[in-house]
Write an enzyme that holds these catalytic residues in place. Sequence first.
Site, short mmCIF file in Angstrom:
data_model
loop_
_atom_site.label_atom_id
_atom_site.label_comp_id
_atom_site.label_asym_id
_atom_site.label_seq_id
_atom_site.Cartn_x
_atom_site.Cartn_y
_atom_site.Cartn_z
CG ASP A 56 -2.08 1.10 1.16
OD1 ASP A 56 -1.92 2.05 0.43
OD2 ASP A 56 -3.03 0.56 1.78
NE ARG A 80 -4.48 3.05 -0.48
CZ ARG A 80 -5.72 2.27 -0.04
NH1 ARG A 80 -6.85 2.86 -0.72
NH2 ARG A 80 -5.41 1.54 0.72
#
EC number: 3.5.4.25
Length: 194
Positions: A128, A130
């Site tokens: 991930d 983000r």
Amino acid sequence: MKYEISEQAKLPTRFGNFFTKSFREYGKNNTLFEHLVVFTHTLGETPLVRIHSECLTGDVFGSKKCDCGNELALAMEQIAHNTEGGMLIYLRQEGRGIGLFNKINAYALQDKGYDTVEANQQLGFAGDMRSYEIVGEIFKHFHITHINLLTNNPRKIDALAPYAKVVRHSIITPSNPHNQAYLEVKKQKLGHLL
């Protein structure tokens, strides 16, 4: 962080009538992200909020490989009918932050047997990628200090804690034969609360 904010516009949808603003974020290495905030006319003291990262394949084309499109629709419906109002923050961070091109390459690796996290790692990315820093700026703009957050992702809860007091609300959508393994990986490897 450098960003600018668009004017406010009306946004009638199949879920109800909303307003919208765009936040243009100037990132590192001359990257540009144009995020969208869709919100109700009134935002109460503790609005219902969904932080939704762009998923073109799920949100637009209805891909069954993920749960994104279903989560987006459910969140919009719940926000539209919430007595405290709410907002959906649509972050332009396709593929958990790796971009559309790399996401499609990750899909190809998944077709060969890799799971969603392994596929990202094979391409040289973390599971991930983000960032939620712009969300803090969005909350400041709307004077938000408390939220009811629609999420199954504990990382989002932790990432938003510096910007608002967060109470989590699950967002559960039906699984299908194409996304059951994906959802299990999100639970086991990414810690999602499914």
